[in-house]
Design a protein around this motif. Structure first.
Motif, short mmCIF file in Angstrom:
data_model
loop_
_atom_site.label_atom_id
_atom_site.label_comp_id
_atom_site.label_asym_id
_atom_site.label_seq_id
_atom_site.Cartn_x
_atom_site.Cartn_y
_atom_site.Cartn_z
N THR A 1 26.98 -6.13 -47.45
CA THR A 1 26.15 -5.58 -46.37
C THR A 1 25.65 -4.22 -46.84
O THR A 1 26.11 -3.69 -47.86
CB THR A 1 26.97 -5.41 -45.07
OG1 THR A 1 28.07 -4.53 -45.29
CG2 THR A 1 27.48 -6.76 -44.56
N LEU A 2 24.74 -3.66 -46.10
CA LEU A 2 24.21 -2.34 -46.45
C LEU A 2 24.71 -1.30 -45.47
O LEU A 2 24.64 -1.49 -44.26
CB LEU A 2 22.68 -2.36 -46.45
CG LEU A 2 22.05 -3.29 -47.48
CD1 LEU A 2 20.53 -3.29 -47.34
CD2 LEU A 2 22.47 -2.90 -48.89
N VAL B 1 30.68 -4.09 -50.38
CA VAL B 1 31.04 -5.43 -50.85
C VAL B 1 32.52 -5.64 -50.60
O VAL B 1 33.34 -4.83 -51.03
CB VAL B 1 30.73 -5.60 -52.35
CG1 VAL B 1 31.02 -7.02 -52.80
CG2 VAL B 1 29.29 -5.22 -52.66
N VAL B 2 32.86 -6.74 -49.90
CA VAL B 2 34.25 -7.03 -49.59
C VAL B 2 34.54 -8.52 -49.77
O VAL B 2 33.65 -9.36 -49.60
CB VAL B 2 34.62 -6.62 -48.15
CG1 VAL B 2 34.59 -5.11 -47.99
CG2 VAL B 2 33.70 -7.27 -47.14
N SER C 1 35.39 -3.70 -38.03
CA SER C 1 35.34 -3.66 -39.49
C SER C 1 34.02 -3.02 -39.95
O SER C 1 33.02 -3.04 -39.23
CB SER C 1 35.48 -5.06 -40.08
OG SER C 1 34.34 -5.85 -39.75
N VAL C 2 34.04 -2.47 -41.15
CA VAL C 2 32.82 -1.86 -41.69
C VAL C 2 31.71 -2.89 -41.79
O VAL C 2 30.55 -2.61 -41.45
CB VAL C 2 33.11 -1.20 -43.06
CG1 VAL C 2 31.82 -0.73 -43.72
CG2 VAL C 2 34.08 -0.04 -42.89
N LYS C 3 32.03 -4.11 -42.23
CA LYS C 3 30.99 -5.13 -42.38
C LYS C 3 30.34 -5.45 -41.03
O LYS C 3 29.12 -5.57 -40.94
CB LYS C 3 31.53 -6.38 -43.07
CG LYS C 3 32.72 -7.03 -42.45
CD LYS C 3 33.27 -8.12 -43.38
CE LYS C 3 34.68 -8.49 -43.06
NZ LYS C 3 35.65 -7.49 -43.42
N LEU D 1 23.83 -11.58 -37.95
CA LEU D 1 24.06 -11.02 -36.62
C LEU D 1 25.55 -11.14 -36.32
O LEU D 1 26.22 -12.02 -36.86
CB LEU D 1 23.27 -11.79 -35.55
CG LEU D 1 21.76 -11.77 -35.66
CD1 LEU D 1 21.14 -12.76 -34.67
CD2 LEU D 1 21.24 -10.36 -35.37
N VAL D 2 26.04 -10.28 -35.44
CA VAL D 2 27.43 -10.36 -35.01
C VAL D 2 27.47 -11.12 -33.69
O VAL D 2 26.72 -10.79 -32.76
CB VAL D 2 28.06 -8.97 -34.85
CG1 VAL D 2 29.46 -9.07 -34.25
CG2 VAL D 2 28.10 -8.24 -36.18
#
Length: 134
Positions: free
Chosen positions: A26-27, A35-36, A57-59, A91-92
């Motif tokens: 993700t950016l 990157v995870v 979470s960061v993502k 999208l979340v």
């Protein structure tokens, strides 16, 4: 509006069914990549990929920060010389039905239920492009 990706080959479909961990890129708000490692599932029509994660979470925060148009993301997995990357818009989703469906798909691919997490959400990616050598 992006054109739908060409149909995935049987080999690519099978590669995304096998037990592999993947990476999700993700950016961050400043444009740097985050990157995870993740578990990911891809639907039968090969149009949507799903990653379960915690709401904070960061993502998930990176995807939400992109707004209603969705965040550009990339999912990749590698197994020796075979590799595949799926690019798309994410999208979340936090509704209980979306979370339950994503957990069920995860349980099938990874042969175990994910741990209980009341803060779980789903990052849902509309696949726009496929790359790789599966």
């Amino acid at each position: 509006m992006p054109m739908p990706p060409t149909p995935a080959s049987d080999e690519v479909r099978e590669f995304w069914r096998e037990w592999h961990l993947s990476t999700l890129t993700t950016l961050r708000p400043d444009g740097r990549p985050h990157v995870v490692p993740v578990g990911v599932t891809v639907d039968e029509e090969f149009g949507i990929a799903r990653v379960i994660c915690s709401r904070d979470s960061v993502k998930a925060r990176n995807v939400r920060a992109a707004g209603a148009g969705g965040a550009p993301v990339a999912l990749s997995q590698v197994d020796r010389r075979r590799w595949s990357t799926l690019e798309g818009r994410a999208l979340v989703r936090d509704d209980p039905d979306s979370v339950r469906q994503a957990e069920d798909r995860y349980a099938v691919r990874y042969q175990r239920r994910p741990r209980v997490n009341p803060q779980r959400v789903v990052i849902e990616i509309a696949i726009e492009r496929r790359l790789g050598m599966a």
